[in-house]
Design a protein around this motif. Structure first.
Motif, PDB file in Angstrom:
ATOM      1  N   LEU A 145       0.820  -1.207   0.000  1.00 27.68           N
ATOM      2  CA  LEU A 145       0.000   0.000   0.000  1.00 27.68           C
ATOM      3  C   LEU A 145       0.855   1.258   0.000  1.00 27.68           C
ATOM      4  O   LEU A 145       0.519   2.251  -0.635  1.00 27.68           O
ATOM      5  CB  LEU A 145      -0.913   0.032   1.227  1.00 27.68           C
ATOM      6  N   ARG A 146       1.944   1.208   0.770  1.00 29.25           N
ATOM      7  CA  ARG A 146       2.842   2.351   0.895  1.00 29.25           C
ATOM      8  C   ARG A 146       4.265   1.843   0.915  1.00 29.25           C
ATOM      9  O   ARG A 146       4.530   0.723   1.358  1.00 29.25           O
ATOM     10  CB  ARG A 146       2.594   3.110   2.197  1.00 29.25           C
ATOM     11  N   LEU A 147       5.167   2.697   0.492  1.00 30.60           N
ATOM     12  CA  LEU A 147       6.581   2.349   0.590  1.00 30.60           C
ATOM     13  C   LEU A 147       7.400   3.615   0.662  1.00 30.60           C
ATOM     14  O   LEU A 147       6.927   4.706   0.343  1.00 30.60           O
ATOM     15  CB  LEU A 147       7.027   1.460  -0.564  1.00 30.60           C
ATOM     16  N   ARG A 148       8.621   3.436   1.101  1.00 28.16           N
ATOM     17  CA  ARG A 148       9.564   4.539   1.165  1.00 28.16           C
ATOM     18  C   ARG A 148      10.951   3.958   0.943  1.00 28.16           C
ATOM     19  O   ARG A 148      11.319   2.968   1.563  1.00 28.16           O
ATOM     20  CB  ARG A 148       9.472   5.236   2.521  1.00 28.16           C
ATOM     21  N   ALA A 149      11.710   4.564   0.050  1.00 28.02           N
ATOM     22  CA  ALA A 149      13.097   4.153  -0.148  1.00 28.02           C
ATOM     23  C   ALA A 149      13.930   4.707   0.995  1.00 28.02           C
ATOM     24  O   ALA A 149      13.815   5.881   1.347  1.00 28.02           O
ATOM     25  CB  ALA A 149      13.613   4.669  -1.489  1.00 28.02           C
ATOM     26  N   LEU A 150      14.731   3.846   1.583  1.00 26.27           N
ATOM     27  CA  LEU A 150      15.628   4.230   2.665  1.00 26.27           C
ATOM     28  C   LEU A 150      17.057   4.188   2.147  1.00 26.27           C
ATOM     29  O   LEU A 150      17.326   3.650   1.065  1.00 26.27           O
ATOM     30  CB  LEU A 150      15.468   3.271   3.843  1.00 26.27           C
ATOM     31  N   ASP A 151      17.981   4.726   2.911  1.00 31.52           N
ATOM     32  CA  ASP A 151      19.373   4.670   2.489  1.00 31.52           C
ATOM     33  C   ASP A 151      19.845   3.219   2.456  1.00 31.52           C
ATOM     34  O   ASP A 151      19.226   2.332   3.023  1.00 31.52           O
ATOM     35  CB  ASP A 151      20.262   5.521   3.399  1.00 31.52           C
ATOM     36  N   GLY A 152      20.944   3.008   1.748  1.00 35.61           N
ATOM     37  CA  GLY A 152      21.491   1.657   1.662  1.00 35.61           C
ATOM     38  C   GLY A 152      20.671   0.693   0.822  1.00 35.61           C
ATOM     39  O   GLY A 152      20.694  -0.509   1.056  1.00 35.61           O
ATOM     40  N   HIS A 153      19.903   1.200  -0.148  1.00 29.64           N
ATOM     41  CA  HIS A 153      19.076   0.364  -1.031  1.00 29.64           C
ATOM     42  C   HIS A 153      18.100  -0.517  -0.243  1.00 29.64           C
ATOM     43  O   HIS A 153      17.944  -1.706  -0.518  1.00 29.64           O
ATOM     44  CB  HIS A 153      19.949  -0.490  -1.964  1.00 29.64           C
ATOM     45  N   ARG A 154      17.456   0.094   0.728  1.00 27.53           N
ATOM     46  CA  ARG A 154      16.429  -0.604   1.504  1.00 27.53           C
ATOM     47  C   ARG A 154      15.075   0.025   1.216  1.00 27.53           C
ATOM     48  O   ARG A 154      14.982   1.200   0.897  1.00 27.53           O
ATOM     49  CB  ARG A 154      16.737  -0.527   2.998  1.00 27.53           C
ATOM     50  N   LEU A 155      14.029  -0.791   1.357  1.00 30.22           N
ATOM     51  CA  LEU A 155      12.655  -0.324   1.189  1.00 30.22           C
ATOM     52  C   LEU A 155      11.861  -0.580   2.455  1.00 30.22           C
ATOM     53  O   LEU A 155      11.861  -1.697   2.975  1.00 30.22           O
ATOM     54  CB  LEU A 155      11.956  -1.063   0.041  1.00 30.22           C
ATOM     55  N   TRP A 156      11.175   0.446   2.937  1.00 21.14           N
ATOM     56  CA  TRP A 156      10.163   0.260   3.975  1.00 21.14           C
ATOM     57  C   TRP A 156       8.859   0.015   3.235  1.00 21.14           C
ATOM     58  O   TRP A 156       8.502   0.751   2.310  1.00 21.14           O
ATOM     59  CB  TRP A 156      10.048   1.504   4.852  1.00 21.14           C
ATOM     60  N   LEU A 157       8.171  -1.058   3.619  1.00 19.79           N
ATOM     61  CA  LEU A 157       6.954  -1.483   2.926  1.00 19.79           C
ATOM     62  C   LEU A 157       5.814  -1.655   3.912  1.00 19.79           C
ATOM     63  O   LEU A 157       5.994  -2.278   4.975  1.00 19.79           O
ATOM     64  CB  LEU A 157       7.204  -2.824   2.230  1.00 19.79           C
ATOM     65  N   ARG A 158       4.640  -1.150   3.574  1.00 18.92           N
ATOM     66  CA  ARG A 158       3.425  -1.442   4.331  1.00 18.92           C
ATOM     67  C   ARG A 158       2.498  -2.219   3.422  1.00 18.92           C
ATOM     68  O   ARG A 158       2.208  -1.806   2.299  1.00 18.92           O
ATOM     69  CB  ARG A 158       2.733  -0.189   4.824  1.00 18.92           C
ATOM     70  N   PHE A 159       2.037  -3.357   3.928  1.00 19.32           N
ATOM     71  CA  PHE A 159       1.211  -4.267   3.141  1.00 19.32           C
ATOM     72  C   PHE A 159      -0.274  -4.093   3.471  1.00 19.32           C
ATOM     73  O   PHE A 159      -0.641  -3.558   4.515  1.00 19.32           O
ATOM     74  CB  PHE A 159       1.639  -5.710   3.404  1.00 19.32           C
ATOM     75  N   SER A 160      -1.104  -4.613   2.591  1.00 21.61           N
ATOM     76  CA  SER A 160      -2.551  -4.448   2.708  1.00 21.61           C
ATOM     77  C   SER A 160      -3.160  -5.188   3.891  1.00 21.61           C
ATOM     78  O   SER A 160      -4.300  -4.914   4.259  1.00 21.61           O
ATOM     79  CB  SER A 160      -3.239  -4.887   1.403  1.00 21.61           C
ATOM     80  N   ASP A 161      -2.418  -6.100   4.525  1.00 25.50           N
ATOM     81  CA  ASP A 161      -2.965  -6.786   5.703  1.00 25.50           C
ATOM     82  C   ASP A 161      -2.583  -6.095   7.005  1.00 25.50           C
ATOM     83  O   ASP A 161      -2.857  -6.606   8.084  1.00 25.50           O
ATOM     84  CB  ASP A 161      -2.515  -8.254   5.734  1.00 25.50           C
ATOM     85  N   GLY A 162      -1.941  -4.924   6.920  1.00 27.87           N
ATOM     86  CA  GLY A 162      -1.586  -4.165   8.110  1.00 27.87           C
ATOM     87  C   GLY A 162      -0.209  -4.470   8.676  1.00 27.87           C
ATOM     88  O   GLY A 162       0.137  -3.989   9.742  1.00 27.87           O
ATOM     89  N   ASN A 163       0.586  -5.262   7.988  1.00 36.24           N
ATOM     90  CA  ASN A 163       1.960  -5.529   8.414  1.00 36.24           C
ATOM     91  C   ASN A 163       2.914  -4.641   7.633  1.00 36.24           C
ATOM     92  O   ASN A 163       2.610  -4.212   6.523  1.00 36.24           O
ATOM     93  CB  ASN A 163       2.325  -6.998   8.180  1.00 36.24           C
ATOM     94  N   GLU A 164       4.070  -4.389   8.235  1.00 36.56           N
ATOM     95  CA  GLU A 164       5.095  -3.607   7.559  1.00 36.56           C
ATOM     96  C   GLU A 164       6.465  -4.162   7.897  1.00 36.56           C
ATOM     97  O   GLU A 164       6.631  -4.898   8.881  1.00 36.56           O
ATOM     98  CB  GLU A 164       5.018  -2.133   7.914  1.00 36.56           C
ATOM     99  N   GLY A 165       7.436  -3.820   7.066  1.00 39.13           N
ATOM    100  CA  GLY A 165       8.801  -4.269   7.296  1.00 39.13           C
ATOM    101  C   GLY A 165       9.754  -3.558   6.359  1.00 39.13           C
ATOM    102  O   GLY A 165       9.344  -2.819   5.466  1.00 39.13           O
ATOM    103  N   VAL A 166      11.039  -3.795   6.580  1.00 39.16           N
ATOM    104  CA  VAL A 166      12.092  -3.200   5.762  1.00 39.16           C
ATOM    105  C   VAL A 166      12.815  -4.319   5.026  1.00 39.16           C
ATOM    106  O   VAL A 166      13.261  -5.289   5.647  1.00 39.16           O
ATOM    107  CB  VAL A 166      13.075  -2.381   6.623  1.00 39.16           C
ATOM    108  N   ARG A 167      12.934  -4.167   3.721  1.00 41.35           N
ATOM    109  CA  ARG A 167      13.607  -5.164   2.872  1.00 41.35           C
ATOM    110  C   ARG A 167      14.884  -4.553   2.326  1.00 41.35           C
ATOM    111  O   ARG A 167      14.854  -3.515   1.662  1.00 41.35           O
ATOM    112  CB  ARG A 167      12.676  -5.574   1.729  1.00 41.35           C
ATOM    113  N   ASP A 168      16.007  -5.188   2.627  1.00 38.94           N
ATOM    114  CA  ASP A 168      17.287  -4.794   2.050  1.00 38.94           C
ATOM    115  C   ASP A 168      17.352  -5.380   0.647  1.00 38.94           C
ATOM    116  O   ASP A 168      17.267  -6.599   0.471  1.00 38.94           O
ATOM    117  CB  ASP A 168      18.427  -5.314   2.918  1.00 38.94           C
ATOM    118  N   CYS A 169      17.504  -4.543  -0.350  1.00 39.60           N
ATOM    119  CA  CYS A 169      17.486  -4.983  -1.742  1.00 39.60           C
ATOM    120  C   CYS A 169      18.875  -5.233  -2.308  1.00 39.60           C
ATOM    121  O   CYS A 169      19.016  -5.512  -3.504  1.00 39.60           O
ATOM    122  CB  CYS A 169      16.763  -3.946  -2.591  1.00 39.60           C
TER     123      CYS A 169
END
Length: 97
Positions: free
Chosen positions: A14-38
């Motif tokens: 639903l939402r995301l934000r690029a973070l430093d170090g090629h990471r993504l903060w992600l919010r999913f449609s079921d109400g969970n969120e997390g950070v994925r190092d790409c």
């Protein structure tokens, strides 16, 4: 009740934000969120991935049809992202807004 690890959740980003170090903060449609190092997939070669190595280009990520997408058309599967974060124990439940 816990979700078995073999379940394929039907979720979108639903939402995301690029973070430093090629990471993504992600919010999913079921109400969970997390950070994925790409960084792992940025070591691959190819014309779709190479532009993402540039931090300025990586920051241009947006959500299209529930998936993280970049201006060159490269996107990430939201279900795979969710399962990777879930299986790593890296998802947190968002409090109601």
């Amino acid at each position: 009740m816990t979700t078995p690890q073999h379940d394929w959740p039907m979720v979108d980003v639903l939402r995301l934000r690029a973070l430093d170090g090629h990471r993504l903060w992600l919010r999913f449609s079921d109400g969970n969120e997390g950070v994925r190092d790409c960084a792992d997939f940025l070591t691959e070669t190819g014309p779709m991935i190479e532009p993402l190595r540039d931090p300025a280009f990586f920051q241009r990520v947006f959500v299209e049809d529930g998936a993280p997408t970049w201006p060159n058309g490269f996107d990430l599967d939201p279900i795979n992202l969710y399962m990777q974060l879930r299986d790593a124990g890296a998802l947190t439940r968002v409090a109601a807004e």
